[in-house]
Design an enzyme around this catalytic site. Structure first.
Site, PDB file in Angstrom:
ATOM      1  N   ASP A 184       0.835  -1.199   0.000  1.00 13.95           N
ATOM      2  CA  ASP A 184       0.000   0.000   0.000  1.00 13.95           C
ATOM      3  C   ASP A 184       0.876   1.257   0.000  1.00 13.95           C
ATOM      4  O   ASP A 184       1.610   1.508   0.951  1.00 13.95           O
ATOM      5  CB  ASP A 184      -0.900  -0.019   1.241  1.00 13.95           C
ATOM      6  N   HIS A 186      -0.588   4.154  -0.074  1.00 14.71           N
ATOM      7  CA  HIS A 186      -1.427   4.965   0.821  1.00 14.71           C
ATOM      8  C   HIS A 186      -1.574   6.406   0.353  1.00 14.71           C
ATOM      9  O   HIS A 186      -1.904   7.302   1.132  1.00 14.71           O
ATOM     10  CB  HIS A 186      -0.850   4.941   2.243  1.00 14.71           C
ATOM     11  N   GLU A 210      -1.017  -0.539  -4.114  1.00 18.47           N
ATOM     12  CA  GLU A 210      -2.300   0.100  -3.817  1.00 18.47           C
ATOM     13  C   GLU A 210      -2.160   1.608  -3.683  1.00 18.47           C
ATOM     14  O   GLU A 210      -1.227   2.102  -3.045  1.00 18.47           O
ATOM     15  CB  GLU A 210      -2.854  -0.477  -2.511  1.00 18.47           C
ATOM     16  N   GLU A 236     -10.206   3.298  -2.546  1.00 22.43           N
ATOM     17  CA  GLU A 236     -10.793   3.463  -1.221  1.00 22.43           C
ATOM     18  C   GLU A 236     -11.288   4.877  -0.977  1.00 22.43           C
ATOM     19  O   GLU A 236     -12.157   5.094  -0.123  1.00 22.43           O
ATOM     20  CB  GLU A 236      -9.793   3.072  -0.138  1.00 22.43           C
ATOM     21  N   ASP A 259     -15.060   1.046  -0.877  1.00 21.98           N
ATOM     22  CA  ASP A 259     -15.340   0.745   0.528  1.00 21.98           C
ATOM     23  C   ASP A 259     -16.848   0.676   0.716  1.00 21.98           C
ATOM     24  O   ASP A 259     -17.560   1.622   0.371  1.00 21.98           O
ATOM     25  CB  ASP A 259     -14.720   1.830   1.414  1.00 21.98           C
ATOM     26  N   HIS A 286     -12.207  -2.404   0.095  1.00 30.29           N
ATOM     27  CA  HIS A 286     -11.476  -1.799   1.206  1.00 30.29           C
ATOM     28  C   HIS A 286     -12.296  -1.975   2.475  1.00 30.29           C
ATOM     29  O   HIS A 286     -13.498  -1.746   2.494  1.00 30.29           O
ATOM     30  CB  HIS A 286     -11.292  -0.314   0.892  1.00 30.29           C
TER      31      HIS A 286
END
Length: 382
Positions: A184, A186, A210, A236, A259, A286
């Site tokens: 990730d 992020h 990700e 996400e 998500d 997510h």
């Protein structure tokens, strides 16, 4: 039957639960929250329920979704879509209980018998990842995920890239080639470093990288994808099928990660997943959240042909005071066996919330994500 009452519960570590009740006593649960903005989403849920849904038939889910989304001139975004998501989850829970069937049966029936899950290791600023990875694999998980880096400058030194390589290499050495490892970014890595980092990590064959850049910079994904053969995952912080439309058309993304508590709930994510299927893109929802969000994810995974794997937050680094199983009357519904979770066969979302525990611990939740700063004092992406 009509919707007669609702209650909202802020519960640790950072979740918001919605209890929706109907005139025949049926109760549905949802999890409408933006992590760190529980109070804000709570107000949005109250506004939507008071303004549109009290006194209405809970079974008309599609019509309610359209009303909640299109009834306001200003639409989309994390707060409104998360409020809609939690309400939508609760409505599906009620509908499943009304017909005595799991939600996935109402959405066409199961496309698989169980759902693969992955486990987080390493924390926000990744550390001790090798030993943690080994422990999770010994516990039966066949897939892991870790953060790629701590905070990063827009252009970093070669040493920072080497550190990220060494961390992933440590995990790969610990678990071997039979275990998948997602990495990730992020959104904390700017485009110049995302290109370099994706290329540098490729020899360790991540399951995916990700959110290589912030969703505001999704137009950069084709360029980043051109620098690696590693699958690209994102989503996400995207909240509707219209947000996903651009990345699907760019053909730069291999895995989408909406998500279920942010992207409009079960109703909307099922549509997003079907859009992705048409582009040969996999679904991996997510879910670093609570049991209602996870149950909603599993219901969608169960009936979605292109579902790949499911995030879940058991023992995740955010859950310091409470965890997913603490709120369930029967925690066995989320027992993981060989890296999979069996499909629940109970009606609705398939989980029974321990209402006594929820009421006992409910109160103001003041969790906020940390604010990180670079060495020069400027704000860094968390």
């Amino acid at each position: 039957m009509e919707i007669t009452d609702y209650e909202l519960f802020e519960v640790p570590p950072r979740w918001l639960f919605l209890r929706l009740e109907t005139s025949d006593g049926t109760v549905g649960w949802g999890e409408p929250v933006v992590e760190g903005r529980a109070h804000t989403v709570r107000a949005a849920v109250e506004e939507l329920l008071e303004g549109y849904l009290l006194g209405e038939d809970p079974l008309r889910i599609e019509d309610h979704w359209q009303t909640l989304y299109r009834g306001g001139f200003y639409r989309g975004g994390p707060v409104l879509m998360s409020a809609i998501a939690g309400i939508d989850q609760a409505l599906w829970d009620i509908k499943g209980k009304h017909f005595g069937a799991p939600v996935y049966e109402l959405l066409g029936g199961r496309a698989r018998d169980r759902v693969r899950v992955y486990q987080w290791v390493g924390g926000d600023r990744p550390a001790d990842v090798g030993e943690a990875a080994r422990e999770k694999v010994e516990a039966g998980f066949t897939a892991l995920k870790m953060n790629a880096t701590p905070e990063m400058e827009r252009v970093e030194s070669p040493a920072k890239i080497r550190e990220a390589e060494e961390r992933l290499g440590e995990v790969r050495e610990a678990v071997g080639d039979e275990v998948d490892v997602g990495v990730d970014f992020h959104g904390r890595v700017a485009k110049p470093m995302a290109k370099r980092l994706a290329k540098a990590l490729e020899p360790y064959e991540p399951m995916f990288v990700e959110e290589p850049v912030l969703p505001e910079h999704n137009d950069a994904l084709p360029e980043i994808a051109a620098h690696t053969t590693t699958p690209i995952a994102t989503g996400e912080r995207m909240y509707s099928r219209w947000d996903f439309k651009q990345v699907l058309e760019s053909q730069a993304v291999d895995v989408i990660q909406p998500d279920l508590s942010h992207a409009g709930g079960i109703t909307e994510v099922k549509k997003i997943a079907s859009m992705a299927e048409a582009y040969d893109v996999a679904l991996a929802p997510h879910c670093p959240l609570g049991p209602i969000a996870l149950a909603s994810c599993v219901q969608v995974d169960a009936c979605t042909p292109n579902a790949l794997i499911q995030e879940q937050s058991l023992d995740i680094h955010y859950n310091e005071s409470s965890d997913v199983l603490d709120y369930l009357a029967d925690p066995s519904v989320f027992e993981y066996d060989e890296g999979y979770v069996e499909l629940p066969d109970g009606p609705g979302l398939g989980v029974e919330i321990d209402e006594e525990v929820v009421r006992e611990v409910s109160g103001e939740v003041n969790w906020h994500n940390p604010v990180w700063r670079h060495d020069d004092g400027s704000v860094a992406e968390w």
